[in-house]
Write an enzyme that holds these catalytic residues in place. Structure first.
Site, short mmCIF file in Angstrom:
data_model
loop_
_atom_site.label_atom_id
_atom_site.label_comp_id
_atom_site.label_asym_id
_atom_site.label_seq_id
_atom_site.Cartn_x
_atom_site.Cartn_y
_atom_site.Cartn_z
N ASP A 34 -2.69 2.11 0.47
CA ASP A 34 -3.82 0.37 0.86
C ASP A 34 -4.65 1.14 2.12
OD1 ASP A 34 -5.03 -1.74 1.82
OD2 ASP A 34 -3.40 -2.59 3.38
N GLU A 62 0.05 -10.94 -1.13
CA GLU A 62 0.33 -10.59 0.47
C GLU A 62 0.44 -12.18 0.60
OE1 GLU A 62 -2.97 -8.17 2.24
OE2 GLU A 62 -0.88 -6.88 2.05
N GLU A 71 -9.62 0.56 9.30
CA GLU A 71 -8.67 -0.20 9.74
C GLU A 71 -6.90 0.35 10.16
OE1 GLU A 71 -7.00 -2.41 6.93
OE2 GLU A 71 -4.67 -3.05 6.59
C1 BDP Z 1 -4.92 -5.08 3.63
C2 BDP Z 1 -5.09 -5.47 5.42
C3 BDP Z 1 -5.18 -7.23 5.27
C4 BDP Z 1 -5.97 -7.38 3.62
C5 BDP Z 1 -5.79 -6.24 2.76
C6 BDP Z 1 -6.62 -7.03 1.56
O1 BDP Z 1 -3.81 -5.03 5.96
O2 BDP Z 1 -5.49 -7.69 6.07
O3 BDP Z 1 -5.82 -8.75 3.82
O4 BDP Z 1 -5.52 -5.22 2.85
O5 BDP Z 1 -7.15 -6.14 1.18
O6 BDP Z 1 -5.21 -3.63 4.15
O7 BDP Z 1 -6.26 -8.07 0.47
#
Ligand code: BDP
Length: 709
Positions: A375, A301, A403
């Site tokens: 996720d 990401e 989340e």
């Molecule tokens: C996702 C989230 C994000 C996190 C990412 C992670 O949306 O904010 O940074 O995972 O785990 O679920 O690195």
């Protein structure tokens, strides 16, 4: 008149101050109601004695006992020396595990394991380390809090997993990524001089459930924590936590050698970069001698990582393991990676990157894997990396902050979610190779094991926003310690310690808790639907989302609704992600006729008119689940109303209000999803359900509002 008013205000004020604001969590220690029972406890707990030399951790155990006994029994308990000759007290004993035994010689203790037993008229809390005795102390207090007998005590327990971590996604500016309970509890501008008393209560709560490590900052990390200025602040926190057997860890920003160290590169194979990390690590240990190690999110990401220099994840992790050198620390390298690959299936990407690296990680490096391949959805099949990397200890990462599970307004008890993952069989080494046994190291004989929960804690007075969210923190810790505990038993224990000991209310609340996760799944993403929530903030439904910065951030990428049917075909005819699992798992999930309905649309594109094992067609089943799921929130509200007399009024009202929001949003989800999928299924909402009263356009507008800047 004025006088009366004054007294009235005084009374009201006093009443308010006794209202339960949730701050004390499950360590409330309110006076036990049964006088006879109190008396029996009082006789068994007249004094506390530390055998041998005391230490800060043992002092914490003593203080906790004094606090607990004062509250629960109204008894002030003194610390006595030379207690061996006395009776009716609690003896804290650190002794080598061979000598811990009294009545039970069979079960071996590991270094944090405890035994609590009766001996010559005293209660002994014994373990091979100070921390073990502290854990035993909390186990003893739990006996009292849940009103269990103290006669013939024989509590024996050792943690099954060594590194039991809480991961904070807290940022230096005080915000919390995906946090719904206020801002960060760490007050960076006040540290290191000012230590908020909350840090100590946080440590007590964690120790009481066996958590022994905390990563204090977000995985999307700032280099700030690695500066001498911030290390001093981190050290101040560590000084509080240490007394409760908790070590501090840091998430690292991969590019720190460049941005902080002024080097030209952050290439993990560059000697200068390696030296920089070694020096930095030595500096950290000078400041924090019991520092735990590093957590790393790299090449994920948008975060920098070793791949920026053509190196792989193992080369990155091993460089940090080398920097840790002789220090007693570990690296937890996250496997949450997914390349932007529009023809691919995000489900497979972490596996494809990490599986080939099995056996290439240094001894001190563990790979941290989310419970599912996408996720933290409300329900996911287990991550295919579990069981696929036998030479690498894998840390299981679960998310306690909700989340994707309704933030802090939906009551979703996560015990069943965590258990479901832990109990699933990977068949890695034949039947019985559950995720739990992969993670605790027993399947592959690993000496080191870990588990991580992404914290749901913030600055809200009650810590977790939703009062019931505390149960998720609690359940995570208890399962991290012993994954064989049942989530229902944990729910009951938590309820009794936190909300009420009234038997009927305990049963009602526990029942609600245990069902709440399935209810949430039904009204949001039933039958294996996933990732159809609102864009970026992940709030509410947005199954129509078709355009985003990446295709795998949309909803249509995952549900694949069309005129024929619904669901992601991950069989050999589709992305073939199923092939990442062992044959037994493939067999269980690979046939749309026999695949458990909870996973159906994770693996199959099913025709709308296909009849399912329930006798309903896919479309009808989908509607059935959305409608009954939303209705179940009304049932939860009714259950909660029933327990009102047994719950603190302020706390009851708080949860009741959140349940109203939950009900409203459950209907929002239901309406959005049935109306949207109906545009493909082209069938009516089946009887007895009434079609939504609003249009799809009207529902879409709600999401738009929440995404307005
Ligand atoms: C996702 C989230 C994000 C996190 C990412 C992670 O949306 O904010 O940074 O995972 O785990 O679920 O690195």
């Amino acid at each position: 008149m004025l006088r009366t008013l004054f007294f009235l205000l005084l009374i009201l004020g006093a009443q308010r101050s006794v209202a339960d604001d949730g701050y004390r969590l499950w360590l409330k220690y309110d006076l036990l109601p049964d006088a006879a029972q109190r008396k029996a406890y009082q006789q068994a707990a007249q004094f506390v004695a530390v055998e041998g030399t005391s230490s800060p951790v043992l002092q914490s155990a003593v203080k906790e006992l004094q606090l607990g006994l004062k509250g629960l029994l109204g008894q002030t308990v003194s610390v006595t020396a030379g207690a061996a000759k006395k009776q009716g007290g609690i003896l804290l004993r650190v002794t080598s595990s061979a000598n811990v035994t009294a009545n039970d010689r069979s079960a071996k203790l590991n270094k944090e394991g405890y035994r609590v037993f009766s001996e010559k008229g005293n209660i002994v809390v014994a373990g091979p380390t100070d921390a073990a005795v502290l854990y035993g102390t909390f186990a003893l207090l739990r006996q009292l809090q849940t009103q269990q007998p103290l006669t013939n005590l024989a509590l024996t327990s050792s943690p099954k997993i060594e590194y039991r971590m809480l991961n904070h996604w807290d940022n230096p500016n005080g915000t919390v990524e995906r946090g719904y309970a206020g801002s960060s509890i760490w007050k960076w501008y006040e540290l290191p001089e000012l230590l908020d008393p909350r840090y100590l209560d946080y440590a007590r709560a964690n120790a009481s459930i066996g958590i022994n490590g905390v990563v204090i900052n977000n995985v999307n990390a700032s280099a700030r924590y690695l500066t001498p200025e911030y290390l001093r602040k981190v050290a101040a926190l560590a000084s509080v936590f240490r007394r409760y057997g908790i070590r501090v860890y840091l998430s690292v920003f991969w590019a720190a050698p460049k941005t902080l160290g002024g080097l030209a590169t952050s290439d993990p194979l560059d000697p200068n970069v390696r030296r920089w990390w070694t020096d930095k690590t030595n500096e950290i240990y000078k400041t924090i001698p019991d520092f735990g190690g590093f957590l790393v999110k790299a090449n994920s990401e948008g975060e920098p990582g070793p791949q920026d220099y053509g190196r792989n994840h193992a080369e990155g992790a091993n460089m940090l393991a080398e920097a840790l050198g002789q220090h007693d620390g570990i690296v937890m390298w996250r496997a949450f990676v997914y390349k932007a690959n529009s023809n691919g299936d995000r489900f497979k990407e972490a596996y494809e990157e990490f599986k080939p690296l099995d056996g290439k990680f240094a001894t001190k490096a563990l790979v941290q894997v989310k419970n599912g391949p996408i996720d933290f959805m409300a329900r996911e099949p287990f991550h295919p990396l579990f069981g696929a990397m036998p030479s690498t200890p894998l840390v299981l990462e679960v998310q306690l902050t909700q989340e994707y599970l309704g933030f802090a307004t939906h009551m979703v008890y996560l015990g069943p979610l965590i258990k479901e993952c832990l109990e699933t069989d990977t068949y890695a080494k034949g039947k019985g190779s559950t995720v739990a046994k992969v993670v605790d190291g027993s399947v592959d004989n690993h000496q080191i094991s870990g588990i991580a929960g992404v914290a749901n804690i913030g600055s809200d007075r009650n810590w977790t926003g939703h009062p019931m969210g505390q149960a998720n923190w609690y359940a995570y810790g208890r399962l991290a310690w012993d994954h064989t505990l049942s989530s229902a038993v944990i729910a009951k224990e938590w309820t009794r310690m936190t909300l009420t000991n009234e038997p009927k209310a305990v049963t009602t609340i526990t029942n609600m808790m245990v069902k709440s996760r399935d209810i949430y799944v039904r009204y949001t993403m039933p039958l294996g639907l996933h990732h159809i929530m609102g864009q970026s903030i992940h709030y509410g439904p947005e199954p129509w989302l078709a355009k985003s910065a990446r295709p795998d951030w949309t909803a249509v990428y995952y549900h694949k609704a069309d005129s024929i049917g619904l669901g992601f075909d991950r069989t050999a005819k589709g992305s073939n992600a199923l092939s990442l699992y062992k044959p037994e798992v493939q067999q269980a999930w690979g046939n749309p006729q026999t695949c458990p309905l909870n996973y159906l649309l994770w693996f199959h594109h099913v025709p709308w008119k296909q009849q399912l094992s329930t006798g309903r067609t896919l479309w009808n089943e989908l509607c059935y689940r959305y409608y009954t799921g939303a209705d179940s929130v009304t049932w939860m509200q009714q259950q909660w109303t029933q327990v009102k007399p047994a719950i603190d009024p302020a706390l009851h009202a708080d949860v009741a209000a959140r349940l109203q929001t939950q009900r409203k949003e459950a209907i929002w989800w239901r309406d959005a999803c049935v109306l949207y999928f109906q545009t493909y299924a082209k069938q009516p909402i089946p009887a007895p359900f009434a079609p939504p009263e609003r249009s799809l356009e009207a529902v879409k507008q709600i999401v738009d509002i929440y995404q307005m800047r």
